[in-house]
Design an enzyme around this catalytic site. Structure first.
Site, mmCIF file in Angstrom:
data_model
loop_
_atom_site.group_PDB
_atom_site.id
_atom_site.type_symbol
_atom_site.label_atom_id
_atom_site.label_comp_id
_atom_site.label_asym_id
_atom_site.label_seq_id
_atom_site.Cartn_x
_atom_site.Cartn_y
_atom_site.Cartn_z
ATOM 1 N N SER A 207 -0.700 -5.934 -7.939
ATOM 2 C CA SER A 207 1.025 -6.169 -8.126
ATOM 3 C C SER A 207 1.566 -6.313 -6.666
ATOM 4 O O SER A 207 1.295 -6.912 -6.016
ATOM 5 C CB SER A 207 1.353 -5.187 -9.316
ATOM 6 O OG SER A 207 2.661 -5.561 -9.754
ATOM 7 N N ASP B 107 17.508 4.950 -6.009
ATOM 8 C CA ASP B 107 18.539 4.115 -5.184
ATOM 9 C C ASP B 107 17.716 3.266 -4.231
ATOM 10 O O ASP B 107 18.359 1.950 -4.136
ATOM 11 C CB ASP B 107 19.673 5.033 -4.507
ATOM 12 C CG ASP B 107 20.421 5.811 -5.294
ATOM 13 O OD1 ASP B 107 20.846 5.358 -6.560
ATOM 14 O OD2 ASP B 107 20.866 6.838 -5.032
ATOM 15 N N HIS C 198 -1.385 -7.091 -17.411
ATOM 16 C CA HIS C 198 -1.184 -6.773 -15.964
ATOM 17 C C HIS C 198 -2.071 -5.550 -15.468
ATOM 18 O O HIS C 198 -2.519 -5.739 -14.264
ATOM 19 C CB HIS C 198 0.433 -6.557 -15.945
ATOM 20 C CG HIS C 198 0.716 -6.508 -14.454
ATOM 21 N ND1 HIS C 198 0.582 -7.517 -13.457
ATOM 22 C CD2 HIS C 198 1.299 -5.381 -13.806
ATOM 23 C CE1 HIS C 198 1.050 -7.211 -12.240
ATOM 24 N NE2 HIS C 198 1.593 -5.967 -12.710
#
Length: 257
Positions: free
Chosen positions: A89, A179, A237
Site C-alpha cells: 500500500s 492532525d 487489500h
C-alpha cells in the site's frame, strides 16, 4: 531534504541479502512481524517504522519524496549498496518511488496491492472518526472498538487502526498525530509525477488480492516494464494477512530466482 531517523526491527543473519519491508498507512513494523520472521530464514530483514508511524519521529511533512529520502538515508547509514524492497500500500508507493529514483540501489522490487497511480478515495471520514473518539471516557480498547463500529464497520480494520491507541500513565492517547495524517492523507492516496524519470527496468513483482481493485496491469507497464503481476485468490487489500502462506511462497520464489 530533511530526513528523520527511522525506528526499525531487524531479523535474520547479516550474511544474507538485505530485504527491507515497508508498511502501509496507519500501520507499523509490528504488523509485519510474522511475515518478516518467516522471510528472515533466507534474508536479512529490516522493517522500519516510516515517519509519523510506530515509534519513529513525527514530522509535519509526509509525502513520497520525504519518505523516500528517509529510506535512502536508512540504507546509506548501514552501508548497503543494493537491497530488495517489499512494500504494501503506502509502503509499496514508497518502494516504487525509491526504485524510480535510485534504481542502482534496488536488486528486486515487490509491491503489494497498490499501483503507481493517484486514487480517488478519501481518508477524511476515517480520520475524523478517530479524532472524535472521546479518549478521556475510554477505559479499555473494547470500548473504543464499540464506539467506532458505526463509522468503521469492519471489525478487523477497526482493530488494526486501534493498534495506534496506546495506554500512557493510565490514559489512552493516539501514538500517531491525527492532525498530520489528516493534512497529509491527500499525498498518500496520490503518486508523484514520474514523467521525467526513466522506467525501472529491474525485476519487479506486483502481488494483488483478487478481491481488491487497487491494481490494474495497464497501470504498471509504463513505469515497470519488466514487472510480473500475480493475483492471489480469496484475498483483498491485506493479501499478506489473508493468505500468508501463498504470499510468503511467492515472495521467496521471486527473490530467490
Amino acid at each position: 531534504m530533511k530526513t528523520v531517523e527511522l525506528a526499525f526491527e531487524e531479523l535474520g543473519s547479516s550474511n544474507d541479502r538485505p530485504l527491507i519491508i515497508l508498511h502501509g498507512f496507519f500501520a507499523s513494523s509490528r504488523n509485519w512481524r510474522q511475515v518478516a520472521d518467516r522471510l528472515s530464514d533466507k534474508f536479512h530483514v529490516y522493517v522500519p517504522d516510516m515517519r509519523n508511524h510506530g515509534v519513529s519521529p513525527h514530522d509535519p511533512l509526509m509525502d513520497y519524496p520525504s519518505m523516500t529520502a528517509d529510506l535512502k538515508s536508512f540504507i546509506d547509514q548501514r552501508g548497503m549498496k543494493k537491497v530488495n524492497l517489499l512494500g504494501h500500500s503506502m509502503g509499496g508507493k514508497i518502494a516504487m518511488w525509491f526504485a524510480l529514483n535510485y534504481p542502482e540501489c534496488v536488486d528486486k522490487l515487490v509491491v503489494v496491492d497498490i499501483a503507481p497511480v493517484s486514487y480517488k478515495h478519501s481518508f477524511d471520514p476515517l480520520i475524523q472518526a478517530l479524532k472524535s473518539l472521546p479518549l478521556n471516557e475510554i477505559s479499555n480498547r473494547k470500548q473504543a472498538e464499540a464506539m467506532l463500529a458505526a463509522d468503521i464497520p469492519e471489525l478487523s480494520y477497526r482493530q488494526f487502526l486501534l493498534q495506534n491507541l496506546v495506554l500512557n500513565h493510565g490514559e489512552y492517547r493516539w501514538r500517531i498525530d491525527l492532525d498530520i495524517f489528516y493534512r497529509m492523507a491527500p499525498n498518500i492516496i496520490a503518486f508523484p509525477d514520474a514523467g521525467k524519470l526513466a522506467p525501472f527496468v529491474g525485476k519487479a513483482l506486483f502481488i494483488a488480492g483478487a478481491d481488491s481493485n487497487y491494481v490494474k496491469s495497464e497501470d504498471i507497464a509504463t513505469l515497470f516494464p519488466k514487472a510480473t503481476l500475480n493475483v492471489i485468490a480469496n484475498a483483498g487489500h491485506w493479501v499478506h494477512v489473508q493468505q500468508p502462506d501463498i504470499f510468503v511462497e511467492q515472495v521467496v520464489n521471486f527473490l530467490s530466482d
